[in-house]
Design a protein around this motif. Sequence first.
Motif, PDB file in Angstrom:
ATOM      1  N   GLN A  80      32.365  95.753  26.034  1.00  0.00           N
ATOM      2  CA  GLN A  80      33.503  96.271  26.779  1.00  0.00           C
ATOM      3  C   GLN A  80      34.241  95.160  27.514  1.00  0.00           C
ATOM      4  OE1 GLN A  80      30.359  96.683  27.522  1.00  0.00           O
ATOM      5  NE2 GLN A  80      30.073  96.107  29.678  1.00  0.00           N
ATOM      6  N   LYS A  81      33.544  94.059  27.832  1.00  0.00           N
ATOM      7  CA  LYS A  81      34.150  92.926  28.525  1.00  0.00           C
ATOM      8  C   LYS A  81      34.675  91.887  27.541  1.00  0.00           C
ATOM      9  CE  LYS A  81      33.021  89.164  31.773  1.00  0.00           C
ATOM     10  NZ  LYS A  81      31.967  88.588  32.677  1.00  0.00           N
ATOM     11  N   PHE A  82      33.890  91.572  26.535  1.00  0.00           N
ATOM     12  CA  PHE A  82      34.228  90.484  25.629  1.00  0.00           C
ATOM     13  C   PHE A  82      34.902  90.958  24.342  1.00  0.00           C
ATOM     14  CE2 PHE A  82      30.940  88.795  28.355  1.00  0.00           C
ATOM     15  CZ  PHE A  82      31.306  87.479  28.557  1.00  0.00           C
ATOM     16  N   GLY A  83      34.844  92.243  24.060  1.00  0.00           N
ATOM     17  CA  GLY A  83      35.442  92.758  22.837  1.00  0.00           C
ATOM     18  C   GLY A  83      36.955  92.711  22.861  1.00  0.00           C
ATOM     19  N   GLY A  84      37.555  92.427  21.696  1.00  0.00           N
ATOM     20  CA  GLY A  84      39.000  92.397  21.585  1.00  0.00           C
ATOM     21  C   GLY A  84      39.649  91.156  22.152  1.00  0.00           C
ATOM     22  N   HIS A  85      38.870  90.073  22.314  1.00  0.00           N
ATOM     23  CA  HIS A  85      39.399  88.845  22.911  1.00  0.00           C
ATOM     24  C   HIS A  85      39.163  87.631  22.007  1.00  0.00           C
ATOM     25  CE1 HIS A  85      40.391  90.474  26.864  1.00  0.00           C
ATOM     26  NE2 HIS A  85      39.238  91.112  26.850  1.00  0.00           N
ATOM     27  N   ASP A  86      40.141  86.730  22.016  1.00  0.00           N
ATOM     28  CA  ASP A  86      39.953  85.371  21.507  1.00  0.00           C
ATOM     29  C   ASP A  86      39.566  84.525  22.720  1.00  0.00           C
ATOM     30  OD1 ASP A  86      40.826  86.331  19.111  1.00  0.00           O
ATOM     31  OD2 ASP A  86      42.728  85.257  19.102  1.00  0.00           O
ATOM     32  N   ILE A  87      38.392  83.905  22.666  1.00  0.00           N
ATOM     33  CA  ILE A  87      37.832  83.256  23.848  1.00  0.00           C
ATOM     34  C   ILE A  87      37.594  81.771  23.598  1.00  0.00           C
ATOM     35  CG2 ILE A  87      35.883  83.212  25.449  1.00  0.00           C
ATOM     36  CD1 ILE A  87      35.484  86.199  24.845  1.00  0.00           C
ATOM     37  N   GLN A  88      38.235  80.933  24.385  1.00  0.00           N
ATOM     38  CA  GLN A  88      37.971  79.503  24.334  1.00  0.00           C
ATOM     39  C   GLN A  88      36.547  79.242  24.811  1.00  0.00           C
ATOM     40  OE1 GLN A  88      40.792  77.322  26.688  1.00  0.00           O
ATOM     41  NE2 GLN A  88      42.560  78.361  25.817  1.00  0.00           N
ATOM     42  N   VAL A  89      35.881  78.297  24.136  1.00  0.00           N
ATOM     43  CA  VAL A  89      34.549  77.884  24.574  1.00  0.00           C
ATOM     44  C   VAL A  89      34.553  76.357  24.682  1.00  0.00           C
ATOM     45  CG1 VAL A  89      32.067  78.025  24.217  1.00  0.00           C
ATOM     46  CG2 VAL A  89      33.552  79.841  23.325  1.00  0.00           C
ATOM     47  N   VAL A  90      34.659  75.873  25.902  1.00  0.00           N
ATOM     48  CA  VAL A  90      34.675  74.437  26.185  1.00  0.00           C
ATOM     49  C   VAL A  90      33.700  74.186  27.325  1.00  0.00           C
ATOM     50  CG1 VAL A  90      36.066  72.483  26.960  1.00  0.00           C
ATOM     51  CG2 VAL A  90      37.069  74.211  25.448  1.00  0.00           C
ATOM     52  N   SER A  91      32.802  73.219  27.143  1.00  0.00           N
ATOM     53  CA  SER A  91      31.787  72.940  28.145  1.00  0.00           C
ATOM     54  C   SER A  91      32.237  71.899  29.173  1.00  0.00           C
ATOM     55  CB  SER A  91      30.497  72.457  27.475  1.00  0.00           C
ATOM     56  OG  SER A  91      30.057  73.371  26.491  1.00  0.00           O
ATOM     57  N   GLU A  92      33.005  70.903  28.711  1.00  0.00           N
ATOM     58  CA  GLU A  92      33.418  69.816  29.598  1.00  0.00           C
ATOM     59  C   GLU A  92      34.542  69.033  28.941  1.00  0.00           C
ATOM     60  OE1 GLU A  92      31.210  66.377  32.321  1.00  0.00           O
ATOM     61  OE2 GLU A  92      30.363  66.883  30.358  1.00  0.00           O
ATOM     62  N   ARG A  93      35.439  68.484  29.759  1.00  0.00           N
ATOM     63  CA  ARG A  93      36.532  67.641  29.274  1.00  0.00           C
ATOM     64  C   ARG A  93      36.230  66.191  29.653  1.00  0.00           C
ATOM     65  NH1 ARG A  93      40.452  68.173  32.355  1.00  0.00           N
ATOM     66  NH2 ARG A  93      42.183  67.612  30.981  1.00  0.00           N
ATOM     67  N   LEU A  94      36.166  65.313  28.649  1.00  0.00           N
ATOM     68  CA  LEU A  94      35.867  63.907  28.907  1.00  0.00           C
ATOM     69  C   LEU A  94      36.769  63.015  28.064  1.00  0.00           C
ATOM     70  CD1 LEU A  94      31.951  63.783  28.877  1.00  0.00           C
ATOM     71  CD2 LEU A  94      33.431  63.611  30.885  1.00  0.00           C
ATOM     72  N   THR A  95      37.130  61.857  28.614  1.00  0.00           N
ATOM     73  CA  THR A  95      37.848  60.881  27.802  1.00  0.00           C
ATOM     74  C   THR A  95      36.879  60.275  26.793  1.00  0.00           C
ATOM     75  OG1 THR A  95      37.344  59.022  29.275  1.00  0.00           O
ATOM     76  CG2 THR A  95      39.361  60.292  29.726  1.00  0.00           C
ATOM     77  N   VAL A  96      37.426  59.723  25.728  1.00  0.00           N
ATOM     78  CA  VAL A  96      36.597  59.053  24.735  1.00  0.00           C
ATOM     79  C   VAL A  96      35.828  57.904  25.367  1.00  0.00           C
ATOM     80  CG1 VAL A  96      36.660  57.649  22.630  1.00  0.00           C
ATOM     81  CG2 VAL A  96      38.035  59.741  22.788  1.00  0.00           C
ATOM     82  N   GLU A  97      36.486  57.185  26.276  1.00  0.00           N
ATOM     83  CA  GLU A  97      35.829  56.089  26.974  1.00  0.00           C
ATOM     84  C   GLU A  97      34.602  56.585  27.740  1.00  0.00           C
ATOM     85  OE1 GLU A  97      37.446  52.276  29.448  1.00  0.00           O
ATOM     86  OE2 GLU A  97      38.136  54.241  30.135  1.00  0.00           O
ATOM     87  N   ALA A  98      34.717  57.744  28.406  1.00  0.00           N
ATOM     88  CA  ALA A  98      33.595  58.306  29.145  1.00  0.00           C
ATOM     89  C   ALA A  98      32.492  58.773  28.197  1.00  0.00           C
ATOM     90  CB  ALA A  98      34.073  59.470  30.011  1.00  0.00           C
ATOM     91  N   VAL A  99      32.882  59.342  27.062  1.00  0.00           N
ATOM     92  CA  VAL A  99      31.894  59.772  26.066  1.00  0.00           C
ATOM     93  C   VAL A  99      31.054  58.586  25.617  1.00  0.00           C
ATOM     94  CG1 VAL A  99      31.629  60.554  23.677  1.00  0.00           C
ATOM     95  CG2 VAL A  99      33.150  61.793  25.233  1.00  0.00           C
ATOM     96  N   ILE A 100      31.716  57.476  25.310  1.00  0.00           N
ATOM     97  CA  ILE A 100      31.005  56.285  24.849  1.00  0.00           C
ATOM     98  C   ILE A 100      30.077  55.753  25.939  1.00  0.00           C
ATOM     99  CG2 ILE A 100      31.300  53.891  24.078  1.00  0.00           C
ATOM    100  CD1 ILE A 100      33.949  54.799  22.793  1.00  0.00           C
ATOM    101  N   GLN A 101      30.546  55.759  27.177  1.00  0.00           N
ATOM    102  CA  GLN A 101      29.733  55.284  28.288  1.00  0.00           C
ATOM    103  C   GLN A 101      28.476  56.142  28.448  1.00  0.00           C
ATOM    104  OE1 GLN A 101      31.731  55.087  32.089  1.00  0.00           O
ATOM    105  NE2 GLN A 101      29.820  55.098  33.225  1.00  0.00           N
ATOM    106  N   ILE A 102      28.636  57.457  28.388  1.00  0.00           N
ATOM    107  CA  ILE A 102      27.500  58.365  28.571  1.00  0.00           C
ATOM    108  C   ILE A 102      26.534  58.257  27.396  1.00  0.00           C
ATOM    109  CG2 ILE A 102      26.853  60.800  28.736  1.00  0.00           C
ATOM    110  CD1 ILE A 102      29.521  61.227  30.243  1.00  0.00           C
TER     111      ILE A 102
END
Length: 326
Positions: A210-232
Amino acid sequence: MTTGKILVIRATGAQGVGVVKNLLRGGYTVHALVRDAADQRALALKSIGATLFEGSLDDPNAIARAAVDITGVFFNLMPSFTDDSEVRQAKSILEITKTAGASHVVYSSALRVGNWDESEHWDPNSSYASAVLGKVETEELVHTSSFEAWTVLKPGFFTSNFLTPLSSFMFPGLGERTEFVSSYRPDTILPLVDPNDIGAFATAAFLEPQKFGGHDIQVVSERLTVEAVIQILGEASGKTIKAIYRTAEETSALKDNPLISGQLLTLDLDNYANLEKVKGWGIPLTSFRDYLKNEHEKVGATFNPIGNEQVDVSFLSQLPGGKAGK
């Protein structure tokens, strides 16, 4: 808590594993459709409580056997660069599982599906275009299906792309030479998603249609620059990772390769990610650092390779040269 029996299609993939684990933790019975029930990844799912069903997505009888008595179905499909197999498989899955009695379908698509043509790098005649257009059609099939409830998840850039076994195809040389070769820029922002978070969203959708039905839902865990990805990645692996950014000329020479054209279309992917809206669904999200901690064994295998893990990368045979290229 009301639970049921869910069929998970392509259960041994990164998304499938995340969905199976979350469903089992949520009290669901899980039917896992796998290509090879003797595969170690399939056996790992069996060991935690999933019931395995072996078969191809091109075999309606195999899907029907796995769909007996189910109340819901989760599926994601490999994009096709050469034909309409993704759409054909989607039609088959939807028809068979609805007939079997499933009331809720959850389909995992991709973050920018439906908006690719807004990019300056979009080429409607490319093989990459044919692949993502298949997902547009599949989303529409789900939207117009006759299930009691449907949910379309739209995940961002998978964190699993940086680890074995996919890293050797997505970023050749990352593990072996600790070189991160791409057509990105250091400040390119990637809307990352932990596949386990996809599993959490899928499970929540089945629990609360009833809450999630009928929706297109973005699923994103975190936003990082490529530079930060490489560092991590460097911090997690204990390695010094060299970033190599292709020049415009080098990228142009590889533009017919779907993996490279995909990177170009990812340059502004973050414009289609609203992290605050994602958080609004109330599902805990996993940071990239925590993902790498959780997958520490794969981090070690990626950056200290002693063999090649087997994975379904049959779609790569459709690419020019069969690999991403440097």
